[in-house]
Design an enzyme around this catalytic site. Structure first.
Site, PDB file in Angstrom:
ATOM      1  CB  CYS A  51       2.346   5.762  -2.336  1.00 25.83           C
ATOM      2  SG  CYS A  51       2.046   4.505  -3.593  1.00 25.83           S
ATOM      3  CG  HIS A  58      15.393 -11.708 -14.077  1.00 28.29           C
ATOM      4  ND1 HIS A  58      14.518 -12.766 -14.053  1.00 28.29           N
ATOM      5  CD2 HIS A  58      16.613 -12.222 -13.747  1.00 28.29           C
ATOM      6  CE1 HIS A  58      15.172 -13.887 -13.736  1.00 28.29           C
ATOM      7  NE2 HIS A  58      16.447 -13.573 -13.527  1.00 28.29           N
ATOM      8  CG  HIS A  78      17.480 -10.883 -17.912  1.00 28.94           C
ATOM      9  ND1 HIS A  78      16.230 -11.458 -17.918  1.00 28.94           N
ATOM     10  CD2 HIS A  78      18.287 -11.720 -17.206  1.00 28.94           C
ATOM     11  CE1 HIS A  78      16.266 -12.591 -17.233  1.00 28.94           C
ATOM     12  NE2 HIS A  78      17.504 -12.772 -16.792  1.00 28.94           N
ATOM     13  CB  THR A 108      -0.887   0.135  -2.898  1.00 26.40           C
ATOM     14  OG1 THR A 108      -0.918   1.222  -3.841  1.00 26.40           O
ATOM     15  CG2 THR A 108      -2.187   0.104  -2.119  1.00 26.40           C
ATOM     16  CG  ASP A 167       1.369   8.954  -0.592  1.00 25.58           C
ATOM     17  OD1 ASP A 167       2.040   8.244   0.188  1.00 25.58           O
ATOM     18  OD2 ASP A 167       0.326   8.568  -1.131  1.00 25.58           O
ATOM     19  CG  HIS A 168      -0.893  11.089   3.015  1.00 29.26           C
ATOM     20  ND1 HIS A 168      -1.091  11.315   1.665  1.00 29.26           N
ATOM     21  CD2 HIS A 168      -1.911  10.276   3.407  1.00 29.26           C
ATOM     22  CE1 HIS A 168      -2.176  10.687   1.266  1.00 29.26           C
ATOM     23  NE2 HIS A 168      -2.686  10.035   2.298  1.00 29.26           N
TER      24      HIS A 168
HETATM   25  C1  RB5 Z   1      -3.263   7.206  -0.146  1.00 25.87           C
HETATM   26  O1  RB5 Z   1      -4.388   7.001   0.645  1.00 25.87           O
HETATM   27  C2  RB5 Z   1      -3.049   6.054  -1.102  1.00 25.87           C
HETATM   28  O2  RB5 Z   1      -4.091   5.991  -2.022  1.00 25.87           O
HETATM   29  C3  RB5 Z   1      -1.708   6.176  -1.793  1.00 25.87           C
HETATM   30  O3  RB5 Z   1      -0.704   6.212  -0.849  1.00 25.87           O
HETATM   31  C4  RB5 Z   1      -1.320   5.033  -2.719  1.00 25.87           C
HETATM   32  O4  RB5 Z   1      -1.508   3.802  -2.125  1.00 25.87           O
HETATM   33  C5  RB5 Z   1      -1.857   5.113  -4.083  1.00 25.87           C
HETATM   34  O5  RB5 Z   1      -1.524   4.319  -4.974  1.00 25.87           O
END
Ligand code: RB5
Length: 159
Positions: free
Chosen positions: A67, A100, A135, A69, A10-11
């Site tokens: 993304c 694993h 595993h 996180t 994503d961005h």
């Molecule tokens: C975008 O702001 C953020 O929420 C997304 O990149 C991600 O971390 C979501 O899980």
């Protein structure tokens, strides 16, 4: 023939995706860039679904998602049969995810990694084989069918 490897973000993961795309191309992979293609705000699911479909169907053997996180991308990808998407924030996590868990999608938390660390994680994941052995059975158990009724039964059994 070079292995085709899809990548998507994503961005929040866009800039790091561009770096990883270059690293993959440099390493000899045929990179298939699903997007996003800029920093405008997007929804991670719109990119995780098409990549996970490719891995789940066998159209691609493995793929890379990014993304902020790593979590949203992993939630979506792990809904697909046969997809094992691992969020890795250090090379050792990526190595164990391969050894694993036979992780076939690498998910990177772009907002928490330097470019150098992300590239090191990517290479460790690419270069590590699944260990198999004990595993195998554990990984096979991931795919157990879960019906809504099973969840209700288990919840009432535990109550
Ligand atoms: C975008 O702001 C953020 O929420 C997304 O990149 C991600 O971390 C979501 O899980």
């Amino acid at each position: 023939m070079a292995e085709r490897i899809p990548i998507a973000s994503d961005h929040a993961g866009y800039e790091l995706k561009e770096r990883l795309r270059a690293a993959l191309t440099e390493a000899g992979f045929d990179v298939s860039d699903i997007g996003t293609h800029g920093t405008a705000s997007t929804d991670y699911a719109d990119y995780a679904h098409p990549l996970a479909q490719q891995v789940s169907s066998g159209a691609a053997r493995r793929g890379v998602l990014l993304c902020g996180t790593g979590l949203g991308m992993s939630y979506v990808a792990n809904r697909y049969p046969g997809v094992r998407a691992a969020v890795a924030w250090a090379p050792d996590i990526a190595e164990l995810a391969r050894k694993h868990n036979d992780a076939n999608v690498l998910v990177l938390p772009a907002r928490f990694l330097s470019d150098e660390d992300a590239i090191a994680i990517l290479h460790r994941w690419l270069d590590t084989e699944f260990e198999g052995g004990r595993h195998e059975g554990r990984v096979a158990k991931i795919e157990r069918d879960i019906e809504r009724d099973d969840v209700a039964d288990q919840a009432s059994a535990g109550a």
